[in-house]
Design an enzyme around this catalytic site. Structure first.
Site, PDB file in Angstrom:
ATOM      1  N   GLY A  62       0.813  -1.217   0.000  1.00 15.11           N
ATOM      2  CA  GLY A  62       0.000   0.000   0.000  1.00 15.11           C
ATOM      3  C   GLY A  62       0.842   1.261   0.000  1.00 15.11           C
ATOM      4  O   GLY A  62       0.551   2.221  -0.721  1.00 15.11           O
ATOM      5  N   CYS A  63       1.904   1.254   0.785  1.00 14.34           N
ATOM      6  CA  CYS A  63       2.778   2.434   0.873  1.00 14.34           C
ATOM      7  C   CYS A  63       3.512   2.670  -0.443  1.00 14.34           C
ATOM      8  O   CYS A  63       3.694   3.808  -0.864  1.00 14.34           O
ATOM      9  CB  CYS A  63       3.765   2.265   2.023  1.00 14.34           C
ATOM     10  SG  CYS A  63       2.932   2.033   3.612  1.00 14.34           S
ATOM     11  N   THR A  64       3.898   1.582  -1.082  1.00 14.43           N
ATOM     12  CA  THR A  64       4.571   1.691  -2.377  1.00 14.43           C
ATOM     13  C   THR A  64       3.607   2.249  -3.425  1.00 14.43           C
ATOM     14  O   THR A  64       3.963   3.158  -4.184  1.00 14.43           O
ATOM     15  CB  THR A  64       5.124   0.321  -2.811  1.00 14.43           C
ATOM     16  OG1 THR A  64       6.045  -0.131  -1.805  1.00 14.43           O
ATOM     17  CG2 THR A  64       5.820   0.406  -4.150  1.00 14.43           C
TER      18      THR A  64
END
Length: 169
Positions: A62-64
């Site tokens: 998700g952060c990527t």
């Protein structure tokens, strides 16, 4: 259900809730290190829109995805007088590797103790930030706070808001 789980985790001491900064209030003037270990102060960006997107952990799916989307839209943010910072509790070497691995065009900031996150009301789960975005207007006030954002949709939502308001500043 999510709110109930957060309250339960807070009671058990696994979640720290920050003191919520309200929209319209002056922004918390932070001083954090970027991926190069250089200090970044909010006050340096007075007169610009500042996007602070808080993410849980570097190099997770998700952060990527969120970082890649902010990076893809980076020129559009710049053309609307905005700067973008991803903020997490990861240390400087970790955010440096994360930025280099995915060639993010925007800066990442290290908030190792979660002090800035707490100042903006971002919850900490086991030392990791919840996925929230804080938008600071050119006057240095908190314009909008987005809680529990979708990592892929957040950058577009924030850009759309800035675009609609940019002519007012």
């Amino acid at each position: 259900m999510k709110a109930l789980l957060i309250k339960l985790l807070a009671l058990l001491g696994f979640v720290e809730a920050g003191s919520l900064v309200q929209e319209g209030q002056p922004a918390y003037n932070f001083n954090l290190l970027n991926e190069e270990g250089k200090p970044v102060q909010l006050s340096q960006y007075r007169g610009k829109w500042v996007v602070l997107y808080f993410y849980p952990k570097a190099d997770t799916p998700g952060c990527t995805a969120q970082g890649k989307e902010y990076s893809r839209l980076y020129d559009k943010f710049l053309s609307n007088n905005a700067v973008v910072f991803g903020v997490s509790t990861d240390d400087v070497p970790t955010i440096k590797r994360f930025k280099e691995k995915y060639n993010f065009r925007h800066s990442l900031l290290s908030d190792p103790k979660g002090e800035v996150a707490k100042a903006y009301g971002v919850k900490l789960f086991f030392g990791m930030c919840s996925r929230d975005t804080v938008l600071i207007n050119p006057e240095g006030k908190v314009e909008k706070i987005y809680r529990g954002v979708d990592p892929k949709g957040d950058p577009n939502q924030v850009l759309s808001y800035i675009t609609s308001k940019a002519k007012n500043y």
